[in-house]
Design a protein around this motif. Structure first.
Motif, PDB file in Angstrom:
ATOM      1  N   THR A  29       1.125  -0.789   0.080  1.00 18.80           N
ATOM      2  CA  THR A  29       0.037   0.326  -0.369  1.00 18.80           C
ATOM      3  C   THR A  29       1.103   1.526   0.118  1.00 18.80           C
ATOM      4  O   THR A  29       2.141   1.209   0.474  1.00 18.80           O
ATOM      5  N   ALA A  84      -8.655  -3.426  -1.586  1.00 20.02           N
ATOM      6  CA  ALA A  84      -8.561  -4.305  -0.531  1.00 20.02           C
ATOM      7  C   ALA A  84      -9.763  -4.594  -0.481  1.00 20.02           C
ATOM      8  O   ALA A  84     -10.298  -3.961   0.209  1.00 20.02           O
ATOM      9  N   ASN A 129      -4.091  -2.211  -3.089  1.00 19.38           N
ATOM     10  CA  ASN A 129      -3.409  -2.248  -2.963  1.00 19.38           C
ATOM     11  C   ASN A 129      -2.476  -2.306  -4.545  1.00 19.38           C
ATOM     12  O   ASN A 129      -2.992  -2.355  -5.440  1.00 19.38           O
TER      13      ASN A 129
END
Length: 125
Positions: free
Chosen positions: A48, A81, A89
């Motif tokens: 991230t 995510a 992500n």
């Protein structure tokens, strides 16, 4: 002095990495970004922006901009995510994988030289 020789080897490695990245169509910053995503500590090959900012020791806004440019260049992709729709992500795209492999493979000998310098520094050789 072992420390001085290590610093020379480290600088040589970093310089070779910059040249190699450029030869594979990456800026040194993008090479590092792709490397950190691919080499995520949890072996997920994703990260991230928050995780990258922590690992790079950069402001989140700086990493957000770096990520946006890499995404625009087709090097990374975002996936929402599952655990939190606000979190993305980041993964390497096929092109990102190709360019990272190009750079990483080309640095094989330099990594070996750097490994030797670390061993010398630690007195193992």
């Amino acid at each position: 002095m072992r420390v001085a020789e290590f610093r020379v080897a480290l600088r040589r490695f970093l310089h070779a990495g910059e040249l190699t990245a450029r030869g594979c169509g990456l800026t040194p910053q993008r090479y590092l970004l792709l490397l950190l995503i691919k080499g995520a500590p949890d072996s997920s090959e994703s990260s991230t922006v928050t995780e990258l900012a922590e690992r790079l020791h950069l402001a989140q806004s700086t990493v957000t901009e770096l990520v946006a440019r890499a995404e625009d260049a087709g090097l990374i992709e975002r996936e929402t995510a599952e655990y939190d729709g606000r979190v993305a992500n980041l993964r390497l795209s096929r092109e990102g994988e190709r360019r990272l492999e190009c750079s990483f493979s080309a640095l094989r000998d330099e990594r070996s030289h750097l490994r030797e310098a670390v061993q010398n520094l630690l007195g193992r050789v």
